[in-house]
Design a protein around this motif. Sequence first.
Motif, PDB file in Angstrom:
ATOM      1  N   ILE A 121       0.870  -1.176   0.000  1.00 37.57           N
ATOM      2  CA  ILE A 121       0.000   0.000   0.000  1.00 37.57           C
ATOM      3  C   ILE A 121       0.907   1.227   0.000  1.00 37.57           C
ATOM      4  O   ILE A 121       1.606   1.501   0.975  1.00 37.57           O
ATOM      5  CB  ILE A 121      -0.953  -0.020   1.205  1.00 37.57           C
ATOM      6  CG1 ILE A 121      -1.854  -1.255   1.104  1.00 37.57           C
ATOM      7  CG2 ILE A 121      -1.774   1.271   1.251  1.00 37.57           C
ATOM      8  CD1 ILE A 121      -2.808  -1.433   2.259  1.00 37.57           C
ATOM      9  N   LEU A 122       0.920   1.921  -1.138  1.00 37.69           N
ATOM     10  CA  LEU A 122       1.874   3.011  -1.363  1.00 37.69           C
ATOM     11  C   LEU A 122       1.185   4.361  -1.316  1.00 37.69           C
ATOM     12  O   LEU A 122       0.014   4.485  -1.688  1.00 37.69           O
ATOM     13  CB  LEU A 122       2.519   2.847  -2.746  1.00 37.69           C
ATOM     14  CG  LEU A 122       3.372   1.605  -2.973  1.00 37.69           C
ATOM     15  CD1 LEU A 122       3.751   1.494  -4.444  1.00 37.69           C
ATOM     16  CD2 LEU A 122       4.624   1.637  -2.085  1.00 37.69           C
ATOM     17  N   ALA A 123       1.931   5.373  -0.890  1.00 39.51           N
ATOM     18  CA  ALA A 123       1.419   6.750  -0.881  1.00 39.51           C
ATOM     19  C   ALA A 123       2.626   7.685  -0.856  1.00 39.51           C
ATOM     20  O   ALA A 123       3.747   7.250  -0.587  1.00 39.51           O
ATOM     21  CB  ALA A 123       0.521   6.966   0.333  1.00 39.51           C
ATOM     22  N   PRO A 124       2.385   8.981  -1.106  1.00 35.59           N
ATOM     23  CA  PRO A 124       3.522   9.915  -1.081  1.00 35.59           C
ATOM     24  C   PRO A 124       4.196   9.961   0.284  1.00 35.59           C
ATOM     25  O   PRO A 124       5.416  10.128   0.367  1.00 35.59           O
ATOM     26  CB  PRO A 124       2.906  11.265  -1.453  1.00 35.59           C
ATOM     27  CG  PRO A 124       1.437  11.074  -1.500  1.00 35.59           C
ATOM     28  CD  PRO A 124       1.155   9.622  -1.599  1.00 35.59           C
ATOM     29  N   SER A 125       3.405   9.835   1.365  1.00 36.23           N
ATOM     30  CA  SER A 125       3.963   9.859   2.720  1.00 36.23           C
ATOM     31  C   SER A 125       3.247   8.812   3.561  1.00 36.23           C
ATOM     32  O   SER A 125       2.132   8.399   3.232  1.00 36.23           O
ATOM     33  CB  SER A 125       3.756  11.238   3.369  1.00 36.23           C
ATOM     34  OG  SER A 125       4.385  12.236   2.605  1.00 36.23           O
ATOM     35  N   ALA A 126       3.884   8.424   4.665  1.00 38.55           N
ATOM     36  CA  ALA A 126       3.323   7.367   5.516  1.00 38.55           C
ATOM     37  C   ALA A 126       2.273   7.933   6.474  1.00 38.55           C
ATOM     38  O   ALA A 126       2.456   7.963   7.696  1.00 38.55           O
ATOM     39  CB  ALA A 126       4.448   6.673   6.282  1.00 38.55           C
ATOM     40  N   ILE A 127       1.177   8.417   5.894  1.00 42.32           N
ATOM     41  CA  ILE A 127       0.103   9.009   6.692  1.00 42.32           C
ATOM     42  C   ILE A 127      -1.193   8.283   6.314  1.00 42.32           C
ATOM     43  O   ILE A 127      -1.595   8.304   5.138  1.00 42.32           O
ATOM     44  CB  ILE A 127      -0.037  10.520   6.386  1.00 42.32           C
ATOM     45  CG1 ILE A 127       1.286  11.240   6.680  1.00 42.32           C
ATOM     46  CG2 ILE A 127      -1.201  11.134   7.155  1.00 42.32           C
ATOM     47  CD1 ILE A 127       1.356  12.644   6.113  1.00 42.32           C
ATOM     48  N   ALA A 128      -1.807   7.651   7.304  1.00 35.78           N
ATOM     49  CA  ALA A 128      -3.032   6.891   7.017  1.00 35.78           C
ATOM     50  C   ALA A 128      -4.196   7.837   6.733  1.00 35.78           C
ATOM     51  O   ALA A 128      -4.278   8.929   7.312  1.00 35.78           O
ATOM     52  CB  ALA A 128      -3.366   6.005   8.215  1.00 35.78           C
ATOM     53  N   ALA A 129      -5.094   7.407   5.847  1.00 34.52           N
ATOM     54  CA  ALA A 129      -6.359   8.124   5.661  1.00 34.52           C
ATOM     55  C   ALA A 129      -7.263   7.762   6.837  1.00 34.52           C
ATOM     56  O   ALA A 129      -7.393   6.578   7.169  1.00 34.52           O
ATOM     57  CB  ALA A 129      -7.006   7.709   4.346  1.00 34.52           C
ATOM     58  N   LYS A 130      -7.863   8.768   7.453  1.00 30.94           N
ATOM     59  CA  LYS A 130      -8.825   8.469   8.524  1.00 30.94           C
ATOM     60  C   LYS A 130     -10.041   7.804   7.894  1.00 30.94           C
ATOM     61  O   LYS A 130     -10.502   8.230   6.841  1.00 30.94           O
ATOM     62  CB  LYS A 130      -9.277   9.767   9.197  1.00 30.94           C
ATOM     63  CG  LYS A 130      -8.213  10.407  10.040  1.00 30.94           C
ATOM     64  CD  LYS A 130      -8.837  11.510  10.918  1.00 30.94           C
ATOM     65  CE  LYS A 130      -7.754  12.432  11.436  1.00 30.94           C
ATOM     66  NZ  LYS A 130      -7.326  13.446  10.432  1.00 30.94           N
ATOM     67  N   GLY A 131     -10.559   6.779   8.571  1.00 28.29           N
ATOM     68  CA  GLY A 131     -11.775   6.149   8.085  1.00 28.29           C
ATOM     69  C   GLY A 131     -11.594   4.667   7.885  1.00 28.29           C
ATOM     70  O   GLY A 131     -10.486   4.128   8.023  1.00 28.29           O
ATOM     71  N   ASP A 132     -12.713   4.008   7.574  1.00 32.03           N
ATOM     72  CA  ASP A 132     -12.717   2.563   7.411  1.00 32.03           C
ATOM     73  C   ASP A 132     -12.915   2.189   5.955  1.00 32.03           C
ATOM     74  O   ASP A 132     -13.455   2.957   5.173  1.00 32.03           O
ATOM     75  CB  ASP A 132     -13.859   1.948   8.237  1.00 32.03           C
ATOM     76  CG  ASP A 132     -13.593   2.085   9.738  1.00 32.03           C
ATOM     77  OD1 ASP A 132     -12.413   2.157  10.117  1.00 32.03           O
ATOM     78  OD2 ASP A 132     -14.575   2.134  10.505  1.00 32.03           O
ATOM     79  N   MET A 133     -12.511   0.981   5.643  1.00 30.19           N
ATOM     80  CA  MET A 133     -12.596   0.444   4.282  1.00 30.19           C
ATOM     81  C   MET A 133     -13.313  -0.898   4.336  1.00 30.19           C
ATOM     82  O   MET A 133     -13.014  -1.711   5.216  1.00 30.19           O
ATOM     83  CB  MET A 133     -11.153   0.286   3.785  1.00 30.19           C
ATOM     84  CG  MET A 133     -10.935  -0.621   2.619  1.00 30.19           C
ATOM     85  SD  MET A 133     -11.684  -0.003   1.127  1.00 30.19           S
ATOM     86  CE  MET A 133     -10.636   1.397   0.753  1.00 30.19           C
TER      87      MET A 133
END
Length: 361
Positions: A121-133
């Motif tokens: 699971i990749l993103a520009p920075s290691a910051i989780a999106a708040k919320g559920d999936m």
Amino acid sequence: MESQSKINLFEPASLGSIELSNRIIMAPMTRSRAIGNLANDLIADYYAQRATAGLIITEGISPSANGLGYARIPGLYTKEQITSWQPVTKAIHDAGGKVFAQLMHTGRVSHKANMPSDTVILAPSAIAAKGDMWTDAEGMQPMPVPVTMSVDEIRNAIDEFAQAAQNAIDAGFDGVELHGANGYLLEQFLNPHVNQRTDDYGGSIENRSRFVIAVANAVVNKIGADKTGIRISPYNQYNDMPAYNEVYDTYNYLSNELNKLNIAYVHVIDYAARATEEGMKLLDSIRSNFTNTIILNGGYTKERAEEVIIAGIANLVSFGSPFIANPNLPHKLQHNITLNAPDSNLFFSAGAEGFTDYPAN
Ligand SMILES: Cc1cc2nc3c(=O)[nH]c(=O)nc-3n(C[C@H](O)[C@H](O)[C@H](O)COP(=O)(O)O)c2cc1C
């Protein structure tokens, strides 16, 4: 030249190098029927039923195994996936329609339970999106902290988008739309709260825009500018995209850069922008910066769609949810026929119910 005031929704339009039979576009909508991340006969029926749209833009399709954040979404990065889309594009074309594939890399809006093994699971920075999936295996789960992309992983993701665009053409699509909206990977780079990088891909507006522009450029080089579009959603906060001060300047810059690439269209989800004066000004700036087609979307009715086309701020308008329960939406709009309401409980369920069983008229 035909005066703008004579142009209406039901007249043909050109987009890149293709001709559309009308200006009513089917907006991209994830429907989670792609079991095994493949297209199938049910999906072919669904889109063929909606082929009277001037253009269908498909549900988000992942260019990478790493981009399969949601349950049962399709991909376009294996031979089997390419082959699975061929009957879909054929069914749409046989029914007289045109279709672009939306390439959606979900980035941090994801969960491992939805993804194949050997994925990150990749993103520009290691910051989780708040919320559920939602996950089929484990129900609702909090979205995890993603891995910060290395520069190699950024380059790899750019190549994956370009290859997926070529795969889309091989599968018979008329072009691709890059999903730069709604908080997925491309928008994650644009937002300074989500992208906290200190290298060439973060910080200034130019740096935060670099990944999006590089993806667009790579896709243009692979399949041609006339087959490339992009979707953006300035001021969007969906998927935990916090507000920031430089939205206007970011999208003003981005739309100028996209214009230099001469891509076929920019598709703007405008409901957040329409809520403020600055946002309205941004829509005007995007219109004047970008000379090819502008598609607007977000809660449009026939009347409002005609208004923005006549006013010249849009060339085309896309409709999302109205297409779910009204396969023949252009006909219904043209003849002022009351629209069916979609059943939102069946938006993301597997199977035909709430998908291909809405009446044609
Ligand atoms: C069920 C559903 C799935 C959606 N999936 C996507 C998607 O995969 N990609 C995307 O860009 N937008 C997606 N959207 C947003 C729509 O394209 C559109 O922007 C939104 O529905 C607003 O337009 P409307 O008021 O005409 O419905 C989705 C919307 C719905 C209702």
